[in-house]
Design a protein around this motif. Structure first.
Motif, short mmCIF file in Angstrom:
data_model
loop_
_atom_site.label_atom_id
_atom_site.label_comp_id
_atom_site.label_asym_id
_atom_site.label_seq_id
_atom_site.Cartn_x
_atom_site.Cartn_y
_atom_site.Cartn_z
N LEU A 148 0.82 -1.22 0.00
CA LEU A 148 0.00 0.00 0.00
C LEU A 148 0.85 1.26 0.00
O LEU A 148 0.47 2.27 -0.58
CB LEU A 148 -0.95 0.00 1.20
N ALA A 149 2.01 1.19 0.63
CA ALA A 149 2.91 2.35 0.63
C ALA A 149 3.44 2.59 -0.78
O ALA A 149 3.57 3.74 -1.21
CB ALA A 149 4.06 2.14 1.60
N ALA A 150 3.73 1.52 -1.50
CA ALA A 150 4.25 1.65 -2.86
C ALA A 150 3.16 1.98 -3.85
O ALA A 150 3.38 2.73 -4.80
CB ALA A 150 4.95 0.36 -3.28
N PHE A 151 1.96 1.43 -3.64
CA PHE A 151 0.86 1.61 -4.57
C PHE A 151 -0.42 1.80 -3.76
O PHE A 151 -1.17 0.85 -3.51
CB PHE A 151 0.76 0.38 -5.49
N PRO A 152 -0.70 3.04 -3.30
CA PRO A 152 -1.81 3.29 -2.39
C PRO A 152 -3.19 2.91 -2.91
O PRO A 152 -4.10 2.67 -2.12
CB PRO A 152 -1.74 4.79 -2.13
N SER A 153 -3.35 2.82 -4.22
CA SER A 153 -4.67 2.48 -4.74
C SER A 153 -4.78 0.99 -5.07
O SER A 153 -5.70 0.58 -5.78
CB SER A 153 -5.00 3.33 -5.96
N ALA A 154 -3.90 0.16 -4.50
CA ALA A 154 -3.96 -1.28 -4.73
C ALA A 154 -5.26 -1.84 -4.17
O ALA A 154 -5.69 -1.49 -3.07
CB ALA A 154 -2.76 -1.96 -4.07
N THR A 155 -5.89 -2.73 -4.94
CA THR A 155 -7.13 -3.36 -4.51
C THR A 155 -6.97 -4.85 -4.31
O THR A 155 -7.86 -5.50 -3.78
CB THR A 155 -8.26 -3.12 -5.53
N LEU A 156 -5.84 -5.40 -4.75
CA LEU A 156 -5.58 -6.83 -4.62
C LEU A 156 -4.26 -7.07 -3.92
O LEU A 156 -3.33 -6.28 -4.08
CB LEU A 156 -5.51 -7.48 -6.01
N ASP A 157 -4.19 -8.17 -3.14
CA ASP A 157 -2.90 -8.52 -2.56
C ASP A 157 -2.02 -9.11 -3.66
O ASP A 157 -2.48 -9.32 -4.78
CB ASP A 157 -3.05 -9.47 -1.37
N VAL A 158 -0.77 -9.34 -3.37
CA VAL A 158 0.19 -9.75 -4.39
C VAL A 158 -0.23 -11.07 -5.04
O VAL A 158 -0.19 -11.21 -6.27
CB VAL A 158 1.61 -9.86 -3.80
N GLY A 159 -0.66 -12.03 -4.26
CA GLY A 159 -1.05 -13.33 -4.80
C GLY A 159 -2.21 -13.23 -5.78
O GLY A 159 -2.17 -13.81 -6.88
N CYS A 160 -3.25 -12.49 -5.41
CA CYS A 160 -4.42 -12.34 -6.29
C CYS A 160 -4.06 -11.54 -7.54
O CYS A 160 -4.55 -11.82 -8.63
CB CYS A 160 -5.57 -11.68 -5.54
N LYS A 161 -3.20 -10.54 -7.39
CA LYS A 161 -2.78 -9.74 -8.54
C LYS A 161 -1.99 -10.60 -9.52
O LYS A 161 -2.18 -10.50 -10.75
CB LYS A 161 -1.94 -8.54 -8.08
N GLN A 162 -1.12 -11.47 -9.01
CA GLN A 162 -0.36 -12.36 -9.88
C GLN A 162 -1.29 -13.32 -10.63
O GLN A 162 -1.10 -13.55 -11.82
CB GLN A 162 0.69 -13.14 -9.09
N LEU A 163 -2.27 -13.84 -9.94
CA LEU A 163 -3.24 -14.73 -10.60
C LEU A 163 -4.00 -13.99 -11.70
O LEU A 163 -4.23 -14.52 -12.78
CB LEU A 163 -4.23 -15.30 -9.59
N GLU A 164 -4.39 -12.76 -11.41
CA GLU A 164 -5.13 -11.95 -12.40
C GLU A 164 -4.28 -11.67 -13.63
O GLU A 164 -4.78 -11.71 -14.76
CB GLU A 164 -5.57 -10.63 -11.76
N GLU A 165 -3.01 -11.39 -13.42
CA GLU A 165 -2.13 -11.07 -14.55
C GLU A 165 -1.82 -12.28 -15.41
O GLU A 165 -1.52 -12.14 -16.58
CB GLU A 165 -0.84 -10.42 -14.05
N ARG A 166 -1.88 -13.46 -14.83
CA ARG A 166 -1.62 -14.68 -15.60
C ARG A 166 -2.75 -15.00 -16.56
O ARG A 166 -2.56 -15.68 -17.54
CB ARG A 166 -1.43 -15.88 -14.66
N ARG A 167 -3.94 -14.56 -16.25
CA ARG A 167 -5.11 -14.87 -17.08
C ARG A 167 -5.15 -14.07 -18.30
O ARG A 167 -4.77 -13.32 -18.86
CB ARG A 167 -6.38 -14.66 -16.28
#
Length: 167
Positions: A148-167
């Protein structure tokens, strides 16, 4: 030589047994994993006190204002450039026309990027007001403070974001 040939099968048989023993030692018991999730949730709640939320809200609003101002300036410059391109077409050949088209497409892409960033920051502010800020929209787990400090508007945790990007 026969003795050397006999040793590799015995050594390879010992390796899987050693791996299984190491895996048993490395695997944490299930209750400890549940305690970690509870500790993460407690940490996430502690990280967002009222004053911290107010600071975060102010920072997000400031960023939103900056993005809106940047979008306004950029839109104005696009309009000026478009007028210039339309008024200065005398003597244009195919290369000139192509260059103008590429410039326009780049301008549109930058404008779209600004609009998307504005949408993300606005959504973060909405989530902050709702009380869901800092929690993953997919799995509901707390988003780490460092993310959140690096990307304050993040809506997904790292694991879910990685899964989303793989699709």
């Amino acid at each position: 030589m026969k003795k050397a040939a006999a040793k590799p099968p015995a050594a390879s048989a010992a390796k899987p047994a050693a791996k299984k023993a190491a895996a048993k030692k490395a695997a944490p018991p299930a209750p400890a994993a549940a305690a970690v999730e509870t500790a993460e949730e407690a940490e996430a709640q502690q990280l967002r006190t009222e004053s911290e939320q107010a600071e975060l809200r102010a920072a997000l609003k400031e960023r939103l204002d900056e993005l809106v101002e940047e979008q306004r300036r950029y839109s104005d410059s696009i309009a000026v450039a478009q007028r210039e391109r339309l008024s200065d077409t005398a003597g244009d050949d195919q290369v000139d026309s192509g260059s103008k088209t590429v410039e326009h497409e780049h301008e549109v892409a930058v404008a779209d990027s600004l609009s998307e960033r504005i949408r993300q920051v606005s959504h973060a502010l909405e989530r902050l007001d709702e009380g869901s800020y800092g929690f993953c929209e997919k799995c509901g787990k707390p988003i780490p403070a460092a993310r959140l400090a690096a990307f304050p508007s993040a809506t997904l945790d790292v694991g879910c974001k990685q899964l989303e990007e793989r699709r």
